[in-house]
Design a protein around this motif. Structure first.
Motif, PDB file in Angstrom:
ATOM      1  N   LEU A 118     -43.560  25.648 -19.245  1.00 38.10           N
ATOM      2  CA  LEU A 118     -43.501  24.193 -19.209  1.00 38.10           C
ATOM      3  C   LEU A 118     -42.037  23.804 -19.342  1.00 38.10           C
ATOM      4  N   VAL A 119     -41.543  23.041 -18.370  1.00 36.62           N
ATOM      5  CA  VAL A 119     -40.152  22.578 -18.386  1.00 36.62           C
ATOM      6  C   VAL A 119     -40.169  21.056 -18.498  1.00 36.62           C
ATOM      7  N   VAL A 120     -39.352  20.530 -19.389  1.00 37.28           N
ATOM      8  CA  VAL A 120     -39.278  19.081 -19.605  1.00 37.28           C
ATOM      9  C   VAL A 120     -37.830  18.653 -19.475  1.00 37.28           C
ATOM     10  N   GLU A 121     -37.590  17.656 -18.633  1.00 41.22           N
ATOM     11  CA  GLU A 121     -36.217  17.178 -18.463  1.00 41.22           C
ATOM     12  C   GLU A 121     -35.960  15.931 -19.312  1.00 41.22           C
ATOM     13  N   ALA A 122     -34.920  16.008 -20.129  1.00 44.68           N
ATOM     14  CA  ALA A 122     -34.380  14.878 -20.900  1.00 44.68           C
ATOM     15  C   ALA A 122     -35.407  14.129 -21.732  1.00 44.68           C
ATOM     16  N   PRO A 123     -36.289  14.847 -22.454  1.00 40.65           N
ATOM     17  CA  PRO A 123     -37.216  14.122 -23.331  1.00 40.65           C
ATOM     18  C   PRO A 123     -36.444  13.536 -24.513  1.00 40.65           C
ATOM     19  N   GLU A 124     -36.813  12.360 -24.929  1.00 40.67           N
ATOM     20  CA  GLU A 124     -36.055  11.683 -25.983  1.00 40.67           C
ATOM     21  C   GLU A 124     -36.911  11.316 -27.183  1.00 40.67           C
ATOM     22  N   LYS A 125     -38.145  10.895 -26.954  1.00 40.67           N
ATOM     23  CA  LYS A 125     -38.998  10.436 -28.052  1.00 40.67           C
ATOM     24  C   LYS A 125     -39.575  11.633 -28.815  1.00 40.67           C
ATOM     25  N   PRO A 126     -39.294  11.716 -30.126  1.00 43.17           N
ATOM     26  CA  PRO A 126     -39.814  12.844 -30.910  1.00 43.17           C
ATOM     27  C   PRO A 126     -41.326  12.998 -30.817  1.00 43.17           C
ATOM     28  N   GLY A 127     -42.053  11.879 -30.778  1.00 45.10           N
ATOM     29  CA  GLY A 127     -43.508  11.957 -30.684  1.00 45.10           C
ATOM     30  C   GLY A 127     -43.966  12.621 -29.411  1.00 45.10           C
ATOM     31  N   ASN A 128     -43.308  12.296 -28.293  1.00 47.19           N
ATOM     32  CA  ASN A 128     -43.650  12.933 -27.016  1.00 47.19           C
ATOM     33  C   ASN A 128     -43.296  14.413 -27.023  1.00 47.19           C
ATOM     34  N   ILE A 129     -42.141  14.733 -27.584  1.00 44.66           N
ATOM     35  CA  ILE A 129     -41.732  16.142 -27.645  1.00 44.66           C
ATOM     36  C   ILE A 129     -42.725  16.943 -28.479  1.00 44.66           C
ATOM     37  N   GLY A 130     -43.115  16.375 -29.623  1.00 43.66           N
ATOM     38  CA  GLY A 130     -44.102  17.041 -30.466  1.00 43.66           C
ATOM     39  C   GLY A 130     -45.416  17.256 -29.742  1.00 43.66           C
ATOM     40  N   ALA A 131     -45.866  16.240 -29.013  1.00 40.99           N
ATOM     41  CA  ALA A 131     -47.125  16.354 -28.269  1.00 40.99           C
ATOM     42  C   ALA A 131     -47.022  17.394 -27.163  1.00 40.99           C
ATOM     43  N   LEU A 132     -45.884  17.458 -26.494  1.00 41.44           N
ATOM     44  CA  LEU A 132     -45.670  18.467 -25.453  1.00 41.44           C
ATOM     45  C   LEU A 132     -45.720  19.880 -26.043  1.00 41.44           C
ATOM     46  N   LEU A 133     -45.147  20.045 -27.215  1.00 41.60           N
ATOM     47  CA  LEU A 133     -45.153  21.361 -27.861  1.00 41.60           C
ATOM     48  C   LEU A 133     -46.564  21.747 -28.300  1.00 41.60           C
ATOM     49  N   ARG A 134     -47.360  20.768 -28.710  1.00 41.50           N
ATOM     50  CA  ARG A 134     -48.758  21.040 -29.061  1.00 41.50           C
ATOM     51  C   ARG A 134     -49.543  21.474 -27.819  1.00 41.50           C
ATOM     52  N   THR A 135     -49.270  20.813 -26.708  1.00 37.91           N
ATOM     53  CA  THR A 135     -49.913  21.186 -25.441  1.00 37.91           C
ATOM     54  C   THR A 135     -49.535  22.609 -25.050  1.00 37.91           C
ATOM     55  N   ALA A 136     -48.251  22.922 -25.185  1.00 33.43           N
ATOM     56  CA  ALA A 136     -47.774  24.272 -24.838  1.00 33.43           C
ATOM     57  C   ALA A 136     -48.431  25.324 -25.703  1.00 33.43           C
ATOM     58  N   ASP A 137     -48.609  25.015 -26.985  1.00 30.87           N
ATOM     59  CA  ASP A 137     -49.267  25.947 -27.888  1.00 30.87           C
ATOM     60  C   ASP A 137     -50.740  26.099 -27.530  1.00 30.87           C
ATOM     61  N   ALA A 138     -51.401  24.964 -27.270  1.00 31.17           N
ATOM     62  CA  ALA A 138     -52.836  24.996 -26.958  1.00 31.17           C
ATOM     63  C   ALA A 138     -53.115  25.818 -25.711  1.00 31.17           C
ATOM     64  N   ALA A 139     -52.229  25.728 -24.738  1.00 31.68           N
ATOM     65  CA  ALA A 139     -52.405  26.471 -23.487  1.00 31.68           C
ATOM     66  C   ALA A 139     -51.799  27.871 -23.552  1.00 31.68           C
ATOM     67  N   ASN A 140     -51.096  28.151 -24.638  1.00 32.81           N
ATOM     68  CA  ASN A 140     -50.446  29.454 -24.822  1.00 32.81           C
ATOM     69  C   ASN A 140     -49.529  29.794 -23.643  1.00 32.81           C
ATOM     70  N   VAL A 141     -48.675  28.838 -23.261  1.00 37.51           N
ATOM     71  CA  VAL A 141     -47.698  29.120 -22.218  1.00 37.51           C
ATOM     72  C   VAL A 141     -46.690  30.141 -22.728  1.00 37.51           C
ATOM     73  N   ASP A 142     -45.964  30.740 -21.826  1.00 36.20           N
ATOM     74  CA  ASP A 142     -45.028  31.793 -22.225  1.00 36.20           C
ATOM     75  C   ASP A 142     -43.758  31.244 -22.848  1.00 36.20           C
ATOM     76  N   ALA A 143     -43.382  30.029 -22.479  1.00 32.35           N
ATOM     77  CA  ALA A 143     -42.190  29.413 -23.074  1.00 32.35           C
ATOM     78  C   ALA A 143     -42.127  27.948 -22.670  1.00 32.35           C
ATOM     79  N   VAL A 144     -41.356  27.203 -23.445  1.00 35.16           N
ATOM     80  CA  VAL A 144     -41.025  25.819 -23.124  1.00 35.16           C
ATOM     81  C   VAL A 144     -39.519  25.756 -22.914  1.00 35.16           C
ATOM     82  N   ILE A 145     -39.100  25.107 -21.841  1.00 39.56           N
ATOM     83  CA  ILE A 145     -37.666  24.919 -21.592  1.00 39.56           C
ATOM     84  C   ILE A 145     -37.375  23.419 -21.573  1.00 39.56           C
ATOM     85  N   ILE A 146     -36.373  23.021 -22.324  1.00 43.12           N
ATOM     86  CA  ILE A 146     -35.945  21.616 -22.338  1.00 43.12           C
ATOM     87  C   ILE A 146     -34.624  21.521 -21.594  1.00 43.12           C
TER      88      ILE A 146
END
Length: 264
Positions: A118-146
């Motif tokens: 999962l790659v995310v460009e220029a995320p700024e809101k902590p709440g959105n970043i946290g939710a994205l990381l929860r999604t990445a964990d739930a799906a067990n992706v191999d990595a998150v790149i910001i």
């Protein structure tokens, strides 16, 4: 065991600075982790703890021993000190001081032949970043790149909103050109969530090495991403608006990729 009861203690003042200021976290290479679950996930994620502070009326010595299960400097603190350090209203009486990690692209390693990122460009809101990381964990992706990060990863709001998922996945950061170069060098198919020149996401094959790229709701992805995508993809909207929350969109796309992979 050391006991600190004053909020004017020099060490406590330094910790308050770590809690409140990104500059101090970057300068010291340290950050605060609040809550037993978050601390447990940080330990599991290979983070090194320097100190654990606890308020005994909320968190006992026995709980502390079960949590850390290793020799770590521990400090008992008063209610007043704990309230100064705690970020959350409902919490468990334990806070750890942890060392930050280096989130270089070069440090990423994959244990699967065809990783899903999962790659995310220029995320700024902590709440959105946290939710994205929860999604990445739930799906067990191999990595998150910001790409082009705008917010300190160790912001207490990100740790809180991710419920500790900031510690559960590999996370790397870099500029957009650096991330694109990395993905191409590693032979990832790049799928960009965008309105322009897009096809429905369900038409694509995500079973090969794939990077699903999302941008912010306000600005979307930069042209550099759109021009370097293997394919721009879109989630068809059936209502009046043409976009949804970035973490929701990322979840839909990531879990379609997981669904396809589970069929193989």
């Amino acid at each position: 065991m050391k006991i600190i009861r004053s909020t004017h203690n020099t060490f406590i003042k330094q910790l308050i600075q770590l809690k409140d200021k990104s500059r101090e976290r970057k300068k010291k290479g340290l950050f605060l982790v609040e809550g037993a679950r978050e601390i447990s996930l940080a330990i599991k994620g290979g983070y090194q703890l320097e100190t654990v502070l606890f308020y005994p009326e909320l968190f006992s010595n026995e709980q502390l021993n079960e949590l850390t299960n290793q020799q770590i400097n521990t400090i008992e603190i008063s209610k007043e000190v704990y309230q100064k350090l705690a970020y959350r209203d409902t919490t468990e009486g334990v806070i750890a001081v942890a060392k930050t990690k280096n989130h270089s692209l070069d440090d990423l390693h994959f244990n699967t032949e065809k990783p899903l990122l999962l790659v995310v460009e220029a995320p700024e809101k902590p709440g959105n970043i946290g939710a994205l990381l929860r999604t990445a964990d739930a799906a067990n992706v191999d990595a998150v790149i910001i790409a082009n990060p705008k917010t300190d990863l160790y912001n207490p709001n990100i740790i809180r909103s991710s419920v500790g998922c900031v510690f559960t996945k590999q996370i790397a950061m870099g500029t957009t050109p650096e991330v694109i170069s990395f993905l191409k060098e590693k032979h990832f198919n790049i799928y960009c969530a965008a309105l322009q020149a897009s096809v429905e996401y369900t038409t694509q094959d995500f079973t090969k090495s794939s990077a699903i790229v999302v941008g912010t709701e306000a600005t979307g992805l930069s042209d550099e991403w759109l021009n370097n995508a293997n394919q721009n993809i879109i989630i068809p909207m059936q209502g009046e608006i043409d976009s949804m929350n970035v973490s929701v969109a990322a979840g839909i796309l990531i879990f379609e990729a997981k669904r396809q992979r589970n069929l193989k």
